[in-house]
Scaffold this active site. Structure first.
Site, short mmCIF file in Angstrom:
data_model
loop_
_atom_site.label_atom_id
_atom_site.label_comp_id
_atom_site.label_asym_id
_atom_site.label_seq_id
_atom_site.Cartn_x
_atom_site.Cartn_y
_atom_site.Cartn_z
N TYR A 147 1.91 5.45 7.63
CA TYR A 147 1.31 5.66 8.95
C TYR A 147 1.68 7.03 9.52
O TYR A 147 1.42 7.30 10.68
CB TYR A 147 1.74 4.56 9.92
CG TYR A 147 1.19 3.20 9.57
CD1 TYR A 147 -0.14 2.88 9.79
CD2 TYR A 147 2.01 2.22 9.01
CE1 TYR A 147 -0.65 1.63 9.47
CE2 TYR A 147 1.50 0.97 8.69
CZ TYR A 147 0.17 0.67 8.93
OH TYR A 147 -0.33 -0.56 8.61
N ASP A 209 8.33 -6.36 5.23
CA ASP A 209 8.43 -6.35 3.77
C ASP A 209 9.61 -5.54 3.29
O ASP A 209 10.30 -5.92 2.35
CB ASP A 209 7.14 -5.77 3.17
CG ASP A 209 5.93 -6.61 3.50
OD1 ASP A 209 5.78 -7.68 2.92
OD2 ASP A 209 5.13 -6.18 4.36
N HIS A 448 0.73 6.09 0.07
CA HIS A 448 -0.25 5.10 0.49
C HIS A 448 -0.65 5.31 1.94
O HIS A 448 0.09 5.89 2.74
CB HIS A 448 0.29 3.67 0.29
CG HIS A 448 1.47 3.32 1.16
ND1 HIS A 448 1.39 2.51 2.27
CD2 HIS A 448 2.78 3.66 1.07
CE1 HIS A 448 2.58 2.37 2.82
NE2 HIS A 448 3.44 3.07 2.10
N TYR A 529 -5.47 -2.37 14.15
CA TYR A 529 -4.34 -2.67 15.03
C TYR A 529 -3.25 -1.62 14.96
O TYR A 529 -2.35 -1.59 15.79
CB TYR A 529 -3.76 -4.05 14.67
CG TYR A 529 -2.65 -4.05 13.66
CD1 TYR A 529 -1.32 -4.27 14.05
CD2 TYR A 529 -2.89 -3.82 12.31
CE1 TYR A 529 -0.30 -4.27 13.12
CE2 TYR A 529 -1.88 -3.81 11.39
CZ TYR A 529 -0.58 -4.05 11.79
OH TYR A 529 0.45 -4.04 10.88
N ARG A 530 -3.34 -0.71 13.99
CA ARG A 530 -2.27 0.25 13.73
C ARG A 530 -2.83 1.26 12.76
O ARG A 530 -3.65 0.93 11.92
CB ARG A 530 -1.10 -0.51 13.09
CG ARG A 530 0.25 0.17 13.05
CD ARG A 530 1.22 -0.81 12.44
NE ARG A 530 2.59 -0.32 12.40
CZ ARG A 530 3.56 -0.88 11.69
NH1 ARG A 530 3.30 -1.93 10.94
NH2 ARG A 530 4.78 -0.40 11.70
#
Length: 602
Positions: A147, A209, A448, A529-530
């Site tokens: 992110y 996670d 990612h 949402y993010r």
């Protein structure tokens, strides 16, 4: 593979380093690090560089301002970012830029990093930024990988690293099942603290996670975990916040001097203000309370597989009533076989070396050779409570899941200790792990970025999103890795695009694919949402009901609380007045350029 001294250094450990790995995971972390560097072909950055000075301030003035801050905080707590940028890895990540960058790594980069040691020193930094009109970008630990990591949205911002010196667990209350923490407390550290106090059998944490992220940072960004306490923001109670003016407030019951309920009741009296400090740039959270989960008296992990992609819709319609009625108690995952295979940690070249997405036949054949066996979808869940209660719930679940032809219940006793199932089992009982890192090794120089829309828990919605994601991701040349994270009444689809950050073409294709996914999903009624820093403007724009009334409201709050526009400008698409209308927004048309044309006066 290029040589890097980082590859040969040992993994930092708790309690020596606040961001370290707990001793019980050290061997696993060493193996994970070895796997990361084994797949690294990208040359280390050796570029000699001057610090990137933020727009709106002259270089000499900026360097003088840093000298002033050194006098206030101590020279050792202010670092200029003038060295080559190092990628690092999860446990030794940079705090100057995004180690998984999807742009040029010099694009979203800090000019300097400062390390305050208290709320009072955070206030000093904020007042200093206002005095010199220097943008600052606070991070807790900078592990929001996928992110944007620790990267600032505005190039040349000064990163305020709260984790290095503000990492105290201020309170653990064994009677009320609460804790109070600073930004540098990771899930690893909180779990170790419970063990050290002999409380780990009495109460559980809820961990994402990967356990290396900040408890505060994850909750404020509305991340999730996998016990019944998986909605982290919903489980917080009480914030201490430094406002962009340098003032400090405590929310909820904390505003009452001498209160004894700050971590017990989040609302206090009057408007509930906590929400404006979540996914925003309205304040810097320096303390936060969290609720902890009582030991439920027993647990039992379970796993089912389903044979066909088309089983997704019927499966979700089975899951919905069971989840809403709390027969399914935890935030569980429904994972596609592609990500399941990638979670084994082997590069995709193990299975397929041709360009383009891996054919389904090859994926399924590879899955068939694993202990879990061939499947399209896997459901990972957990039942809690005494044995007789678990047995009743598990019998209901079994009868419902077997309505899907070909459904199989996996016997955990047949699975080896390193099987991914056991990582999900640990996380669902509040034990932090590091295994989730493995699927990033799928691509060379693995990085990612995620597509993460929210939808109802309905078969039709799941099928629409699956079709959208598969079509767009495979057209872009990537392997499609969907996982549905099922909340109480909604679900998040998380599609991870794993790309080669050493390859310009791979990065461009991944970003273009994400932009397509966001636009098409929004047109279908599904919102994110993010998201990653580079997509924040685009996604904020999709929340445009009533001529963008919500963003106009956010801008009014920003201008009232931060009139100089110094705090994390652009985060979540919220730009201060000094930046608006100057081309700072990142859209498809702006390409890979993150900067606008100057800033306005204060």
């Amino acid at each position: 593979m290029s040589f890097s001294p980082e590859a040969n250094s040992d993994v930092p450990t708790l309690p020596k380093v606040h961001s370290g790995i707990p001793p019980y995971l050290l061997d696993k972390a060493r193996e994970a690090k070895q796997d990361v560097f084994a797949g690294r072909t990208k040359a280390q950055n050796a570029r000699q560089r001057l610090p990137v000075v933020p727009q709106g301030i002259e270089r000499d003035d900026f360097l003088k301002a840093l000298d002033e801050l050194r006098e206030q905080l101590g020279a050792e707590h202010v670092e200029v970012n003038n060295k080559p940028l190092r990628d690092g890895w999860y446990m030794e990540h940079p705090n100057t830029h995004d180690m998984m960058t999807i742009l040029d790594e010099e694009e979203l980069v800090a000019s300097a990093v400062v390390f305050p040691g208290s709320t009072q020193e955070v206030q000093q930094v904020v007042r200093w930024a206002n005095k010199h009109l220097i943008p600052i970008f606070p991070i807790s630990m900078g592990r929001n990988l996928g992110y944007g990591g620790a990267a600032p949205r505005v190039r040349g911002s000064v990163t305020v690293d709260l984790g290095r010196r503000m990492n105290a667990i201020l309170d653990i209350n064994a009677e009320d099942y609460t804790c109070l923490v600073e930004p540098g407390v990771s899930y690893y550290a909180l779990y170790e603290a419970l063990k050290a106090r002999g409380l780990d059998e009495h109460m559980w944490i809820d961990t994402p996670d990967l356990g290396g992220g900040s408890v505060i940072g994850n909750a404020v960004d509305r991340g999730v975990g996998y016990t019944p306490y998986g909605d982290h923001w919903a489980c917080h109670a009480g914030l201490e916040v430094v406002l962009p003016s340098g003032e400090v407030i405590r929310t909820g019951m904390g505003a009452l001097p001498g209160n004894n309920s700050w971590q017990l009741f989040p609302y206090g009296f009057g408007p509930f203000s906590d929400g404006i400090f979540s996914q925003s740039n309205f304040g810097i959270v320096t303390q936060m309370g969290m609720t902890l989960m009582p030991n439920p008296g027993g647990y039992e992990a379970f796993m089912y597989t389903f044979p066909n992609d088309e089983d997704l819709g019927p499966l979700m319609d089975i899951i919905r009533p069971l989840r809403i009625s709390n027969i399914f108690e935890n935030v569980a995952q429904v994972r596609h076989v592609t990500q399941g295979l990638a979670s084994r940690g082997l590069p995709r070249s193990t299975y397929y070396t041709s360009p383009g997405p891996i054919p389904s036949s090859i994926l399924r054949a590879a899955a068939a050779s694993t202990p879990v066996g061939d499947h399209a979808w896997a459901y990972y869940g957990m039942a809690y409570g005494p044995a007789h209660i678990r047995a009743h719930k598990l019998a209901l679940i079994d009868s419902e899941f077997r309505r899907v032809p070909g459904a199989r219940k996996i016997d955990p006793s047949t699975l080896p200790p390193d099987e991914y199932f056991w990582s999900r089992e640990r996380v669902a009982r509040g034990v932090p792990d590091i295994q989730e890192l493995a699927w990033v090794n799928w691509a060379p120089n693995g990085a990612h970025i995620a597509f993460s829309p929210v939808s109802p828990i309905r078969g039709a919605d799941a099928a629409r999103l699956f079709e959208l994601g598969k079509r767009r991701v495979e057209a872009a040349g990537f392997d499609f890795m969907p996982a549905f994270v099922v909340g109480l009444r909604e679900m998040h689809l998380i599609v991870e695009i794993v790309f080669d950050r050493g390859d310009v073409g791979s990065k461009k294709a991944a970003l273009a694919c994400l932009r397509d996914l966001v636009d098409e999903a929004a047109a279908m009624g599904y919102g994110e949402y993010r998201t990653h820093l580079v997509l924040m403007d685009q996604i904020a724009g999709t929340y445009g009901w009533n001529d963008g009334a919500l963003m106009k409201f956010n801008e009014k709050l920003k201008d009232a609380l931060d009139p100089n526009g110094i705090l994390a400008p652009g985060r979540c698409g919220i730009w201060p007045k000094r930046y608006r209308g100057r081309g700072w927004e990142m859209t498809r048309e702006s390409g890979g350029r993150s900067e606008g044309d100057g800033v306005g006066p204060a």
